[in-house]
Scaffold this motif. Structure first.
Motif, PDB file in Angstrom:
ATOM      1  N   ARG A  52      35.966  41.476  36.123  1.00 46.84           N
ATOM      2  CA  ARG A  52      37.357  41.692  35.678  1.00 46.84           C
ATOM      3  C   ARG A  52      38.173  42.429  36.736  1.00 46.84           C
ATOM      4  O   ARG A  52      39.333  42.076  36.996  1.00 46.84           O
ATOM      5  N   LEU A  56      41.508  40.995  38.648  1.00 47.72           N
ATOM      6  CA  LEU A  56      42.774  41.728  38.674  1.00 47.72           C
ATOM      7  C   LEU A  56      43.194  42.105  40.095  1.00 47.72           C
ATOM      8  O   LEU A  56      44.281  42.654  40.292  1.00 47.72           O
ATOM      9  N   ASP A 103      42.012  48.597  31.330  1.00 49.47           N
ATOM     10  CA  ASP A 103      43.468  48.507  31.169  1.00 49.47           C
ATOM     11  C   ASP A 103      44.125  49.875  31.022  1.00 49.47           C
ATOM     12  O   ASP A 103      45.152  50.144  31.661  1.00 49.47           O
ATOM     13  N   VAL A 107      43.809  51.150  35.170  1.00 49.42           N
ATOM     14  CA  VAL A 107      45.124  50.606  35.536  1.00 49.42           C
ATOM     15  C   VAL A 107      46.243  51.550  35.102  1.00 49.42           C
ATOM     16  O   VAL A 107      47.127  51.882  35.880  1.00 49.42           O
TER      17      VAL A 107
END
Length: 117
Positions: A52, A56, A103, A107
């Motif tokens: 993942r 990203l 997330d 992030v």
């Protein structure tokens, strides 16, 4: 001998973390029947996180590194992972929890309180 410019450059580089976030997944496997992260899906979770992060575009120097770790000595609370440099410990159940950590924390910069241990 290094020039003063080279010395300054080396000093500046060492003051900057190589990764913004370094994530270690405990993949410990115990034979004697005690709880271990490996038996709770830790390897699949680590592989999912690594994939993942790459999707990203967040992998590499100055960004995020997902690593395997041996025993982090918290298997009874596991599976577990730890995010550095903050030293934030998480447990998780599935890839949705891993995605939430990515997330929100990696992030978004916000600790996922419901998964924190």
């Amino acid at each position: 001998m290094l020039s003063s410019c080279q010395t300054e450059s080396i000093r500046a580089m060492s003051d900057t973390p190589y990764y913004q976030h370094h994530v270690f997944f405990c993949l410990n496997h115990r034979e004697e029947g005690r709880p271990c992260c490996f038996n709770k899906g830790a390897q699949q979770a680590q592989e999912h996180a690594k994939k993942r992060i790459k999707e990203l575009g967040l992998n590499g120097q100055g960004q995020v590194r997902i690593n395997k770790a041996g025993c982090l000595d918290r298997c009874e609370e596991g599976p577990v992972l730890v995010v550095y440099p903050e030293g934030t410990w998480y447990t998780y159940v599935d890839t949705q929890d891993i995605d939430e950590i990515i997330d929100e924390h990696l992030v978004g910069g916000k600790v996922v309180e419901r998964l924190k241990i």
